[in-house]
Design an enzyme around this catalytic site. Structure first.
Site, PDB file in Angstrom:
ATOM      1  CB  SER A  48      -0.939   0.018   1.207  1.00  0.00           C
ATOM      2  OG  SER A  48      -0.220  -0.120   2.425  1.00  0.00           O
ATOM      3  CG  ASP A 337      -4.495   5.070   7.184  1.00  0.00           C
ATOM      4  OD1 ASP A 337      -3.337   4.886   7.590  1.00  0.00           O
ATOM      5  OD2 ASP A 337      -4.907   4.615   6.093  1.00  0.00           O
ATOM      6  CG  HIS A 340      -1.264   3.632   4.866  1.00  0.00           C
ATOM      7  ND1 HIS A 340      -2.500   3.098   5.177  1.00  0.00           N
ATOM      8  CD2 HIS A 340      -0.587   2.656   4.203  1.00  0.00           C
ATOM      9  CE1 HIS A 340      -2.575   1.858   4.719  1.00  0.00           C
ATOM     10  NE2 HIS A 340      -1.425   1.561   4.127  1.00  0.00           N
TER      11      HIS A 340
END
Length: 362
Positions: A48, A337, A340
């Site tokens: 990600s 978040d 991340h």
């Protein structure tokens, strides 16, 4: 880059124009880099951190193509980047003078010319352990390579065999994975009960080196392999393993450091045994830990919580505009978040690291 190619429609043929785009890209790169160094494209594999939207096209819960993700991206549009704005491939490509946005390979609106300056094959939730992507139904590294093979053929059809070889040999390839293996597969889900930390990190390193070897076989030579971050200090892992005070979960950090030590040693060996390859180990652990421990030093105010929702657990589908509010000042947070970093944090990290690892390819 867009302004420099505004005369696209005046080209006599599509191929001629694409070659012109390549020429302009190299001119931009030469301005910012040593005269003996050029990066025609940037290509990313992994998880990600470098996924720029591939998971939008995958049936998985590991998604972020909805608000408030992307609130600081161009036009405030959620693109599938696990961030409030741009992510490392975008920022690094911009620093190298390539382009400011690296699209996802699976983006249905992908332009032919984007193939020549780089795309991301990464998938949020993926990892070195082949079990990791299966657990959340995302694109494995093996399947990312299959898409890459498809990409190579497309590039060859556009610019020919010789130019294709040049792009593969001289572009910057990012490999960023391992966090989901350690944090999710190994610790949270306990999906590898027959492995201790030492044997599990060895499994990860063997998979990583195998991936680098395969890239080498395709003609790739410039590979930047990112180490694992201080996972125990990521907000969600503080919540899961940091006790009532949500302190850094040191056993996560120890696993990350063990993996980093092993992969760094492995890459040094590959540099000596594979002719012409330049695999660079990128130490992300220390600079990110310093930002987390001394946030004010870098212009941040909060480093133990994310900006989305409560900041202690929300990530992916849990970070949404219906159930999650957004902090008043995103720029004050190290994390967007619970897992991340914010675009601002990425910018700080890129500014700290870019010259160090680019010099390894001179």
């Amino acid at each position: 880059m867009k302004d420099n190619t505004s005369w696209y429609c005046f080209c006599f043929s599509r191929k001629l124009c694409l070659l012109s785009v390549l020429f302009l890209t190299e001119t931009l790169v030469a301005i910012k880099l040593p005269p003996n160094l050029t990066f025609p494209a940037l290509i990313a594999f992994g998880d990600s951190i470098v996924d720029t939207g591939n998971n939008n096209n995958v049936k998985t819960v590991v998604k972020c193509d909805f608000q408030p993700y992307g609130i600081n991206f161009q036009g405030g549009v959620p693109t599938g980047r696990f961030c409030d704005g741009r992510v490392p491939p975008d920022l690094i490509a911009e620093e190298l003078g390539i382009k400011s946005v690296v699209p996802a390979y699976l983006d249905p609106n992908l332009k032919t010319e984007d193939l020549l300056t780089g795309v991301s094959f990464a998938s949020g939730g993926s990892g070195y352990d082949p079990l990791t992507p299966k657990l959340v139904a995302v694109i494995s590294l093996e399947d990312q390579l299959k898409y890459f093979e498809e990409y190579i053929e497309k590039v060859k059809n556009i610019v020919g065999e010789e130019r294709k070889g040049f792009i593969l040999a001289n572009s910057l390839f990012l490999l960023v994975a391992g966090s989901d293996d350690i944090a999710n597969t190994y610790y949270v889900l306990r999906a590898r009960p027959h492995y201790d930390v030492d044997s599990y990190t060895t499994l990860m390193v063997n998979s990583a080196s195998d991936f680098v070897n395969k890239l080498y076989g395709y003609g790739v030579r410039r590979i930047a392999v990112f180490g694992a971050p201080p996972l125990g200090c990521v907000p969600s892992q503080r919540t899961v393993g940091g006790g009532l005070l949500r302190e850094c979960a040191e056993y996560y950090n120890e696993a990350a450091k063990l993996f980093n030590s092993k992969i760094s040693t492995k890459l040094d060996l590959m540099h000596k045994t594979l002719p012409g390859v330049k695999p660079a180990y990128i130490n992300i652990y220390d600079p990110l830990l310093d930002i987390i421990q001394s946030p004010a030093k870098y212009g941040f105010g909060v480093s133990n919580k994310g900006c989305c929702g409560t900041g202690v657990i929300e990530v992916s589908v849990l970070c949404n505009k219906i159930t999650s509010s957004v902090c008043p000042d995103v720029s004050s947070h190290v994390f967007w978040d619970s897992y991340h970093p914010t675009e601002k944090t990425y910018k700080v990290l890129v500014s700290l690291l870019i010259s160090k690892f680019v010099n390894q390819f001179v």
